[in-house]
Design a protein around this motif. Structure first.
Motif, short mmCIF file in Angstrom:
data_model
loop_
_atom_site.label_atom_id
_atom_site.label_comp_id
_atom_site.label_asym_id
_atom_site.label_seq_id
_atom_site.Cartn_x
_atom_site.Cartn_y
_atom_site.Cartn_z
N VAL A 114 0.85 -1.19 0.00
CA VAL A 114 0.00 0.00 0.00
C VAL A 114 0.88 1.23 0.00
CG1 VAL A 114 -1.94 -1.11 1.15
CG2 VAL A 114 -0.15 -0.04 2.53
N THR A 115 0.36 2.32 -0.52
CA THR A 115 1.06 3.60 -0.49
C THR A 115 0.59 4.37 0.74
OG1 THR A 115 1.20 3.66 -2.91
CG2 THR A 115 1.49 5.75 -1.73
N VAL A 116 1.54 4.77 1.57
CA VAL A 116 1.21 5.37 2.87
C VAL A 116 1.98 6.66 3.05
CG1 VAL A 116 1.20 5.00 5.37
CG2 VAL A 116 0.86 3.07 3.82
N SER A 117 1.32 7.67 3.57
CA SER A 117 2.02 8.93 3.83
C SER A 117 2.88 8.79 5.08
CB SER A 117 1.03 10.09 4.00
OG SER A 117 0.57 10.19 5.32
N ASP A 118 4.00 9.52 5.09
CA ASP A 118 4.88 9.50 6.26
C ASP A 118 4.15 9.99 7.51
OD1 ASP A 118 7.02 8.51 4.85
OD2 ASP A 118 7.91 10.48 4.44
N ASP A 139 1.27 -4.27 -5.88
CA ASP A 139 0.51 -3.06 -5.56
C ASP A 139 -0.98 -3.39 -5.42
OD1 ASP A 139 -0.34 -0.43 -5.23
OD2 ASP A 139 -0.40 -0.06 -7.38
N SER A 140 -1.56 -3.02 -4.28
CA SER A 140 -2.98 -3.26 -4.06
C SER A 140 -3.84 -2.14 -4.63
CB SER A 140 -3.26 -3.37 -2.56
OG SER A 140 -3.03 -2.13 -1.91
N GLY A 141 -3.23 -0.97 -4.88
CA GLY A 141 -3.99 0.19 -5.34
C GLY A 141 -4.43 1.10 -4.20
N TRP A 142 -4.26 0.64 -2.95
CA TRP A 142 -4.69 1.45 -1.81
C TRP A 142 -3.68 2.55 -1.50
CZ3 TRP A 142 -9.32 1.57 0.27
CH2 TRP A 142 -10.14 0.44 0.23
N SER A 143 -4.21 3.74 -1.23
CA SER A 143 -3.43 4.86 -0.69
C SER A 143 -4.03 5.21 0.67
CB SER A 143 -3.48 6.08 -1.61
OG SER A 143 -2.83 5.80 -2.84
N ILE A 144 -3.18 5.46 1.63
CA ILE A 144 -3.63 5.63 3.01
C ILE A 144 -3.06 6.93 3.57
CG2 ILE A 144 -3.61 4.61 5.33
CD1 ILE A 144 -3.44 1.88 3.95
N LEU A 145 -3.96 7.78 4.10
CA LEU A 145 -3.57 9.10 4.57
C LEU A 145 -4.05 9.33 6.00
CD1 LEU A 145 -4.70 11.09 1.40
CD2 LEU A 145 -2.38 10.35 1.93
N PHE A 153 2.32 18.90 1.11
CA PHE A 153 2.76 17.56 1.52
C PHE A 153 2.34 16.52 0.49
CE2 PHE A 153 2.42 13.50 3.58
CZ PHE A 153 3.39 13.49 4.57
N LEU A 154 1.09 16.60 0.06
CA LEU A 154 0.55 15.61 -0.87
C LEU A 154 1.20 15.67 -2.24
CD1 LEU A 154 -3.25 15.93 0.03
CD2 LEU A 154 -1.71 14.04 0.63
N SER A 155 1.70 16.82 -2.62
CA SER A 155 2.29 16.98 -3.95
C SER A 155 3.73 16.48 -4.03
CB SER A 155 2.24 18.45 -4.37
OG SER A 155 3.04 19.25 -3.51
N ASP A 156 4.31 16.10 -2.90
CA ASP A 156 5.71 15.65 -2.88
C ASP A 156 5.76 14.13 -2.68
OD1 ASP A 156 8.38 15.19 -2.51
OD2 ASP A 156 8.67 16.72 -0.97
N SER A 157 6.19 13.41 -3.70
CA SER A 157 6.21 11.95 -3.64
C SER A 157 7.18 11.43 -2.58
CB SER A 157 6.60 11.37 -5.01
OG SER A 157 7.90 11.81 -5.40
N GLU A 158 8.13 12.27 -2.16
CA GLU A 158 9.08 11.86 -1.13
C GLU A 158 8.39 11.67 0.23
OE1 GLU A 158 12.36 11.13 -1.53
OE2 GLU A 158 11.93 11.33 -3.67
N ASN A 159 7.18 12.15 0.35
CA ASN A 159 6.45 12.03 1.62
C ASN A 159 5.64 10.74 1.72
OD1 ASN A 159 7.30 14.55 2.63
ND2 ASN A 159 5.68 15.61 1.48
N PHE A 160 5.85 9.83 0.78
CA PHE A 160 5.08 8.59 0.76
C PHE A 160 6.01 7.38 0.69
CE2 PHE A 160 2.27 11.89 -0.64
CZ PHE A 160 1.05 11.55 -0.09
N GLN A 161 5.52 6.27 1.26
CA GLN A 161 6.26 5.02 1.22
C GLN A 161 5.35 3.91 0.70
OE1 GLN A 161 8.65 3.99 4.68
NE2 GLN A 161 8.54 6.09 5.43
N PHE A 162 5.98 2.93 0.09
CA PHE A 162 5.28 1.76 -0.46
C PHE A 162 5.62 0.59 0.45
CE2 PHE A 162 4.78 -1.44 -4.03
CZ PHE A 162 3.43 -1.21 -4.22
#
Length: 209
Positions: A114-118, A139-145, A153-162
């Motif tokens: 899943v893609t998760v925000s820091d 990839d499950s397709g899920w994004s978690i915030l 924050f949301l516009s910077d891909s560095e703030n997310f982990q897989f």
């Protein structure tokens, strides 16, 4: 250098979806001659970060939930040698040679990404989830915030982990009730702490934004 055994049930209690423990079906099969893996922990972490070793032990005696065995590995650093007699309990067994009937569950927890925000990982809290079409692989397709992220924050891909979904389930496993729902779907936590589906989520704006 002194050492002790980790209690795998305590470790699993802290991280129930990312720390595997053998199921009772597997443990009930154990017999003299089988190999089991134990976590030998150094009482004081070394300067280079060494804190212990996972090693195989061959069972030589069984008395209920208590075992005696002989070390089947040559330790990397601990003051032991292959063949040493080891006494341990069922609570110290972190793995066996048997195929576990619960392995499909653990494969899901570890292999589903899943893609998760820091911010979620920092706060250990999440309040919004959406499932887009997966990009292939695990990839499950899920994004978690967390729900507290701003636009910068949301516009910077560095703030997310897989990461593995098990990490998120350790925070809140109530999502198991809908985690298999197909794309496209979105959920938000309400004031009572429960997740509700957002039936009118603007997918056109999301997909074409």
């Amino acid at each position: 250098m002194s050492w002790y055994f980790d209690n795998v049930y305590e470790l699993n209690k802290e991280s129930p979806y990312t720390f595997y423990v053998p199921s009772s079906e597997v443990l009930d099969k154990l017999k003299v001659g089988d190999l089991v893996k134990l976590i030998f922990v150094n009482k004081e972490e070394e300067d280079d970060g060494f804190s212990g070793e996972r090693m195989w032990v061959e069972i030589t005696q069984i008395n209920g939930e208590k075992f005696v065995g002989k070390l089947d590995n040559e330790p990397y650093r601990l003051p032991l040698k292959s063949g040493d007699e080891i006494s341990f309990g069922v609570e110290n067994i972190c793995d066996t040679e048997y195929e576990d009937p619960t392995s499909s569950n653990w494969d899901f927890y570890f292999d589903t990404k899943v893609t998760v925000s820091d911010d979620v990982l920092e706060k250990r809290e999440f309040n919004f989830m959406l499932r887009d079409n997966p990009n292939g692989g695990d990839d499950s397709g899920w994004s978690i915030l967390s729900g507290y992220e701003d636009d910068d924050f949301l516009s910077d891909s560095e703030n997310f982990q897989f990461i593995s979904i098990g990490v998120i389930l350790n925070i809140d496993d109530s999502i198991l009730g809908f985690i298999q729902e197909p794309p496209l779907c979105a959920y938000e936590r309400n004031d009572e702490g429960e997740f509700n589906k957002i039936d009118d989520y603007d997918w056109d704006a999301y997909l074409n934004g």
